[in-house]
Design a protein around this motif. Structure first.
Motif, short mmCIF file in Angstrom:
data_model
loop_
_atom_site.label_atom_id
_atom_site.label_comp_id
_atom_site.label_asym_id
_atom_site.label_seq_id
_atom_site.Cartn_x
_atom_site.Cartn_y
_atom_site.Cartn_z
N ASN A 1 -31.86 -16.28 63.53
CA ASN A 1 -31.75 -16.65 62.12
C ASN A 1 -32.99 -16.21 61.35
N VAL B 162 -33.05 -12.40 60.82
CA VAL B 162 -32.13 -11.98 59.76
C VAL B 162 -32.66 -12.42 58.40
N GLY C 202 -27.04 -12.00 49.91
CA GLY C 202 -25.92 -12.12 50.84
C GLY C 202 -26.39 -12.18 52.28
N ILE C 203 -27.39 -11.38 52.61
CA ILE C 203 -27.97 -11.41 53.96
C ILE C 203 -28.61 -12.77 54.23
N GLU C 204 -29.26 -13.33 53.22
CA GLU C 204 -29.87 -14.66 53.38
C GLU C 204 -28.81 -15.73 53.64
N VAL C 205 -27.70 -15.68 52.92
CA VAL C 205 -26.62 -16.65 53.14
C VAL C 205 -26.07 -16.49 54.55
N TYR C 206 -25.89 -15.25 54.99
CA TYR C 206 -25.42 -15.00 56.36
C TYR C 206 -26.41 -15.56 57.38
N ALA C 207 -27.71 -15.38 57.13
CA ALA C 207 -28.73 -15.88 58.06
C ALA C 207 -28.69 -17.40 58.17
N LEU D 129 -26.01 -19.32 57.63
CA LEU D 129 -24.76 -19.74 58.26
C LEU D 129 -24.61 -19.26 59.70
N LEU D 130 -25.46 -18.35 60.14
CA LEU D 130 -25.39 -17.79 61.49
C LEU D 130 -25.66 -18.88 62.53
#
Length: 87
Positions: free
Chosen positions: A20, A23, A71-76, A78-79
């Motif tokens: 996390n 990312v 968007g990458i931060e949101v993915y990180a 939620l990962l």
């Protein structure tokens, strides 16, 4: 409770795993790149208009790069770092 359990140090429980944070660092770098792309285009003389402030890089590309970074931060966030890979 055991007396031994009081004296033994336990591992720190972090909210996110190592993946996390990696990312998230990538996302922050992409956001910073977007803001760097947005910079510049000003004029040294305030009485002279510089049309470079409205070029493709500052109006289209830089905001898109910033949004991709978010968007990458949101993915990180939620990962799930504990999820096992399927083999």
């Amino acid at each position: 409770m055991n007396k031994e359990s009081k004296n033994t140090p336990h591992e720190a429980d972090f909210v996110f795993g190592k993946k996390n944070y990696i990312v998230m660092a990538i996302g922050i770098a992409v956001i910073a790149l977007g803001f760097i792309l947005m910079a510049g285009g000003g004029s040294d003389d305030p009485n002279v208009f510089n049309p470079d402030i409205y070029n493709f890089r500052r109006i289209r590309l830089a905001p898109t790069v910033v949004l991709i970074g978010f968007g990458i931060e949101v993915y990180a966030i939620l990962l799930n770092p504990n999820k096992k890979k399927k083999e």
